[in-house]
Design a protein around this motif. Structure first.
Motif, PDB file in Angstrom:
ATOM      1  N   ASP A  16      -4.375   2.546   8.201  1.00  0.00           N
ATOM      2  CA  ASP A  16      -4.463   2.964   9.397  1.00  0.00           C
ATOM      3  C   ASP A  16      -3.928   2.151  10.426  1.00  0.00           C
ATOM      4  OD1 ASP A  16      -6.071   4.738   8.534  1.00  0.00           O
ATOM      5  OD2 ASP A  16      -8.277   3.658   8.707  1.00  0.00           O
ATOM      6  N   ARG A  17      -4.214   1.241  10.228  1.00  0.00           N
ATOM      7  CA  ARG A  17      -3.298  -0.117  10.800  1.00  0.00           C
ATOM      8  C   ARG A  17      -1.738  -0.254  11.398  1.00  0.00           C
ATOM      9  NH1 ARG A  17      -4.691  -4.763   7.507  1.00  0.00           N
ATOM     10  NH2 ARG A  17      -6.487  -5.177   9.252  1.00  0.00           N
ATOM     11  N   TYR A  18      -1.071   0.293   9.754  1.00  0.00           N
ATOM     12  CA  TYR A  18       0.161   0.600   9.602  1.00  0.00           C
ATOM     13  C   TYR A  18       0.696   2.586  10.546  1.00  0.00           C
ATOM     14  CZ  TYR A  18       4.501   3.173   8.002  1.00  0.00           C
ATOM     15  OH  TYR A  18       5.872   3.766   7.784  1.00  0.00           O
ATOM     16  N   LEU A  19      -0.322   2.873  10.692  1.00  0.00           N
ATOM     17  CA  LEU A  19       0.240   4.204  11.977  1.00  0.00           C
ATOM     18  C   LEU A  19      -0.406   4.460  12.688  1.00  0.00           C
ATOM     19  CD1 LEU A  19       0.824   5.887   9.433  1.00  0.00           C
ATOM     20  CD2 LEU A  19      -0.849   7.664  10.079  1.00  0.00           C
ATOM     21  N   ALA A  20      -1.230   3.060  13.544  1.00  0.00           N
ATOM     22  CA  ALA A  20      -1.819   2.884  14.760  1.00  0.00           C
ATOM     23  C   ALA A  20      -0.590   2.565  14.989  1.00  0.00           C
ATOM     24  CB  ALA A  20      -2.862   2.209  14.242  1.00  0.00           C
ATOM     25  N   LEU A  21      -0.214   1.790  14.544  1.00  0.00           N
ATOM     26  CA  LEU A  21       1.159   0.620  15.010  1.00  0.00           C
ATOM     27  C   LEU A  21       2.783   1.539  15.258  1.00  0.00           C
ATOM     28  CD1 LEU A  21       1.833  -2.558  16.004  1.00  0.00           C
ATOM     29  CD2 LEU A  21       3.060  -2.688  13.396  1.00  0.00           C
ATOM     30  N   GLY A  22       2.413   2.780  14.983  1.00  0.00           N
ATOM     31  CA  GLY A  22       3.743   4.007  15.376  1.00  0.00           C
ATOM     32  C   GLY A  22       4.503   4.244  14.113  1.00  0.00           C
ATOM     33  N   GLY A  23       3.435   3.284  12.850  1.00  0.00           N
ATOM     34  CA  GLY A  23       4.882   4.328  11.637  1.00  0.00           C
ATOM     35  C   GLY A  23       4.293   5.763  11.335  1.00  0.00           C
ATOM     36  N   ASN A  24       5.083   6.222  10.151  1.00  0.00           N
ATOM     37  CA  ASN A  24       5.031   7.458   9.654  1.00  0.00           C
ATOM     38  C   ASN A  24       5.502   7.445   8.388  1.00  0.00           C
ATOM     39  OD1 ASN A  24       7.530   7.640   9.315  1.00  0.00           O
ATOM     40  ND2 ASN A  24       7.289   9.222  11.586  1.00  0.00           N
ATOM     41  N   ILE A  25       5.753   6.693   7.429  1.00  0.00           N
ATOM     42  CA  ILE A  25       6.086   6.640   6.094  1.00  0.00           C
ATOM     43  C   ILE A  25       5.775   5.886   4.774  1.00  0.00           C
ATOM     44  CG2 ILE A  25       8.416   5.949   6.899  1.00  0.00           C
ATOM     45  CD1 ILE A  25       9.722   7.741   4.400  1.00  0.00           C
ATOM     46  N   ILE A  26       5.438   6.532   4.296  1.00  0.00           N
ATOM     47  CA  ILE A  26       4.748   5.731   2.941  1.00  0.00           C
ATOM     48  C   ILE A  26       5.713   5.673   1.420  1.00  0.00           C
ATOM     49  CG2 ILE A  26       2.548   5.153   1.636  1.00  0.00           C
ATOM     50  CD1 ILE A  26       0.921   7.145   3.648  1.00  0.00           C
ATOM     51  N   ASP A  27       6.193   4.840   1.400  1.00  0.00           N
ATOM     52  CA  ASP A  27       6.632   4.648  -0.200  1.00  0.00           C
ATOM     53  C   ASP A  27       5.460   5.160  -0.972  1.00  0.00           C
ATOM     54  OD1 ASP A  27       9.680   4.056  -2.262  1.00  0.00           O
ATOM     55  OD2 ASP A  27       7.935   2.797  -2.528  1.00  0.00           O
ATOM     56  N   THR A  28       5.826   5.687  -2.032  1.00  0.00           N
ATOM     57  CA  THR A  28       4.971   5.774  -3.137  1.00  0.00           C
ATOM     58  C   THR A  28       5.649   6.004  -4.943  1.00  0.00           C
ATOM     59  OG1 THR A  28       3.095   6.241  -4.821  1.00  0.00           O
ATOM     60  CG2 THR A  28       3.885   7.657  -3.083  1.00  0.00           C
ATOM     61  N   ALA A  29       5.593   6.053  -6.162  1.00  0.00           N
ATOM     62  CA  ALA A  29       5.366   6.550  -7.439  1.00  0.00           C
ATOM     63  C   ALA A  29       4.910   6.633  -7.980  1.00  0.00           C
ATOM     64  CB  ALA A  29       7.000   5.452  -7.828  1.00  0.00           C
ATOM     65  N   TYR A  30       4.919   7.703  -8.415  1.00  0.00           N
ATOM     66  CA  TYR A  30       4.450   8.476  -9.775  1.00  0.00           C
ATOM     67  C   TYR A  30       4.016   7.688 -10.611  1.00  0.00           C
ATOM     68  CZ  TYR A  30       4.118  10.928 -14.401  1.00  0.00           C
ATOM     69  OH  TYR A  30       3.690  11.261 -15.669  1.00  0.00           O
ATOM     70  N   GLY A  31       4.558   6.881 -10.677  1.00  0.00           N
ATOM     71  CA  GLY A  31       4.354   5.767 -11.993  1.00  0.00           C
ATOM     72  C   GLY A  31       3.667   3.817 -11.319  1.00  0.00           C
ATOM     73  N   TYR A  32       3.758   4.218 -10.187  1.00  0.00           N
ATOM     74  CA  TYR A  32       3.042   3.074  -9.095  1.00  0.00           C
ATOM     75  C   TYR A  32       1.434   2.995  -9.464  1.00  0.00           C
ATOM     76  CZ  TYR A  32       6.458   2.141  -6.021  1.00  0.00           C
ATOM     77  OH  TYR A  32       8.252   1.907  -6.092  1.00  0.00           O
ATOM     78  N   SER A  33       1.064   1.707  -9.878  1.00  0.00           N
ATOM     79  CA  SER A  33      -0.746   1.192 -10.289  1.00  0.00           C
ATOM     80  C   SER A  33      -0.838   2.107 -11.559  1.00  0.00           C
ATOM     81  CB  SER A  33      -1.491   1.627  -9.176  1.00  0.00           C
ATOM     82  OG  SER A  33      -0.995   0.703  -8.551  1.00  0.00           O
ATOM     83  N   ARG A  34       0.103   3.450 -12.275  1.00  0.00           N
ATOM     84  CA  ARG A  34      -0.183   4.161 -13.080  1.00  0.00           C
ATOM     85  C   ARG A  34      -0.422   5.065 -12.937  1.00  0.00           C
ATOM     86  NH1 ARG A  34      -0.182   1.571 -18.465  1.00  0.00           N
ATOM     87  NH2 ARG A  34      -0.782  -1.352 -18.596  1.00  0.00           N
ATOM     88  N   GLY A  35       0.117   5.493 -11.722  1.00  0.00           N
ATOM     89  CA  GLY A  35      -0.619   6.862 -11.198  1.00  0.00           C
ATOM     90  C   GLY A  35      -1.493   6.511 -10.127  1.00  0.00           C
ATOM     91  N   GLN A  36      -2.413   5.923 -10.145  1.00  0.00           N
ATOM     92  CA  GLN A  36      -3.557   5.703  -9.698  1.00  0.00           C
ATOM     93  C   GLN A  36      -3.462   4.795  -7.437  1.00  0.00           C
ATOM     94  OE1 GLN A  36      -6.581   5.980 -10.207  1.00  0.00           O
ATOM     95  NE2 GLN A  36      -5.265   6.710 -11.768  1.00  0.00           N
ATOM     96  N   SER A  37      -2.101   5.075  -7.467  1.00  0.00           N
ATOM     97  CA  SER A  37      -1.139   4.655  -5.744  1.00  0.00           C
ATOM     98  C   SER A  37      -1.209   6.377  -5.396  1.00  0.00           C
ATOM     99  CB  SER A  37       0.003   4.007  -5.601  1.00  0.00           C
ATOM    100  OG  SER A  37       1.117   4.574  -4.627  1.00  0.00           O
ATOM    101  N   GLU A  38      -0.958   6.928  -5.703  1.00  0.00           N
ATOM    102  CA  GLU A  38      -0.695   8.064  -5.320  1.00  0.00           C
ATOM    103  C   GLU A  38      -2.230   9.124  -4.960  1.00  0.00           C
ATOM    104  OE1 GLU A  38       3.564  10.254  -6.326  1.00  0.00           O
ATOM    105  OE2 GLU A  38       1.662  10.441  -8.219  1.00  0.00           O
ATOM    106  N   VAL A  39      -3.170   8.130  -6.639  1.00  0.00           N
ATOM    107  CA  VAL A  39      -4.264   9.109  -6.303  1.00  0.00           C
ATOM    108  C   VAL A  39      -5.294   8.397  -4.619  1.00  0.00           C
ATOM    109  CG1 VAL A  39      -6.744   8.991  -7.036  1.00  0.00           C
ATOM    110  CG2 VAL A  39      -5.058   9.319  -8.610  1.00  0.00           C
ATOM    111  N   ALA A  40      -4.894   7.482  -4.861  1.00  0.00           N
ATOM    112  CA  ALA A  40      -5.436   6.417  -2.859  1.00  0.00           C
ATOM    113  C   ALA A  40      -5.179   7.535  -1.926  1.00  0.00           C
ATOM    114  CB  ALA A  40      -5.261   5.060  -3.605  1.00  0.00           C
ATOM    115  N   ILE A  41      -3.811   7.669  -2.550  1.00  0.00           N
ATOM    116  CA  ILE A  41      -3.020   7.843  -1.252  1.00  0.00           C
ATOM    117  C   ILE A  41      -3.678   9.526  -0.594  1.00  0.00           C
ATOM    118  CG2 ILE A  41      -0.576   8.706   0.153  1.00  0.00           C
ATOM    119  CD1 ILE A  41       0.440   6.257  -1.491  1.00  0.00           C
ATOM    120  N   GLY A  42      -3.675  10.017  -1.571  1.00  0.00           N
ATOM    121  CA  GLY A  42      -4.167  11.560  -1.809  1.00  0.00           C
ATOM    122  C   GLY A  42      -5.625  11.628  -0.825  1.00  0.00           C
TER     123      GLY A  42
END
Length: 312
Positions: free
Chosen positions: A36-62
């Motif tokens: 939320d803070r990143y988007l509020a500052l004007g950012g618009n892109i998130i970097d993740t991967a199939y393997g980050y946090s054993r897949g849990q990074s993508e789950v949290a972003i979803g």
């Protein structure tokens, strides 16, 4: 926030990319606050991967995308086909599996930027381009790129794509930082050296750098005598890098900014389009990155930081 364009996307991406390698659902409150803070500052892109946090990074972003209902406002960069203990996974079965799982985790039906996390030089580039183009044609991917590939293989892939009326790679994500790696930080990873950067300047392919601030080397928390961080010592501790550190510190004082902001500015003031993956966990760190991204450096200052040549 400053932006660059990547062929295949209908809108520009911000030069600061929010990293997510530590994201997972059990710290969802932290994840949502950071995003939320990143988007509020004007950012618009998130970097993740199939393997980050054993897949849990993508789950949290979803989870966050679904809760905020803002999928069309956010650009997702995810990666697949990372090797496993059995070896390389750059093949049709693994690419298809990783992409399908990533789409499900992210609760979306398309990926804006999809990159292969590693290469397998034993697989012909024609095979790789053909597989990825099938997903582009199906609408599952908008643009394709790579992470930790040699420029030779990228060039070969794009020459094949051009000759066969296919879509080639339009972005690349190696490590680029003012501190130059003595050896790969991760197995099979690639850091951009002088020759690598010269290729990017010639082609003007966007470079999206991971570990753009050299894993904390420029935070001011380390010295040549402090050898407590084994990975930093292994990869970045060298006389040449400590000389770069000293020059960055000098320039930071001249410009009344911080050392780590100069390190970030170095990455974002290259003679080709660049972005930097960042990992701020609080507002102070995010604001520091934002300010660093807005520091202009001349070509002479960039050269001086890296090589110590006389500034004009």
């Amino acid at each position: 926030m400053k932006t660059i364009n990547i062929k295949g996307l209908d809108k520009p991406i911000t030069t600061l990319i929010q990293g997510s390698d530590y994201f997972k659902p059990d710290i969802y409150e932290t994840v949502s606050t950071v995003l939320d803070r990143y988007l509020a500052l004007g950012g618009n892109i998130i970097d993740t991967a199939y393997g980050y946090s054993r897949g849990q990074s993508e789950v949290a972003i979803g989870m966050w995308l679904e809760e905020r209902n803002n999928r069309e406002d956010v650009i997702i960069l995810t990666k697949g086909a990372h090797p496993d203990p059995n070896g390389p996974r750059v093949n049709r079965e693994c690419i298809n599996n990783d992409l399908s799982v990533s789409l499900e985790r992210l609760k979306t039906d398309y990926i804006d930027l999809y990159a292969l996390h590693r290469d397998d030089p034993n697989v012909p580039v024609s095979t790789i381009i053909d597989i990825l183009n099938e997903h582009i044609e199906a609408g599952r991917i908008k643009a394709i790129g790579v992470s930790n590939w040699t420029t030779k293989r990228i060039q070969e892939a794009n020459e094949y794509a051009t000759a066969n009326n296919k879509i080639g790679f339009t972005f690349n994500s190696p490590n680029l930082s003012l501190a130059k790696a003595k050896e790969p930080y991760f197995p099979g990873s690639i850091s951009a050296d002088k020759e690598y950067c010269a290729w990017h300047e010639e082609t003007q392919m966007p470079l999206l750098s991971w570990s753009s601030q050299a894993r904390g080397f420029f935070t001011g928390h380390f010295t040549p005598e402090d050898r407590s961080n084994e990975d930093l010592v292994r990869v970045f501790y060298s006389d040449a890098n400590w000389e770069r550190y000293d020059r960055a510190e000098q320039l930071a004082k001249e410009k009344n900014v911080t050392l780590i902001q100069i390190a970030l500015a170095y990455v974002l003031n290259q003679p080709f389009p660049t972005c930097a993956v960042i990992g701020p966990r609080n507002e102070e760190e995010l604001n520091s990155c934002y300010e660093g991204a807005n520091i202009p450096l001349t070509r002479e200052e960039v050269e001086w930081l890296e090589h110590g040549k006389v500034r004009v």
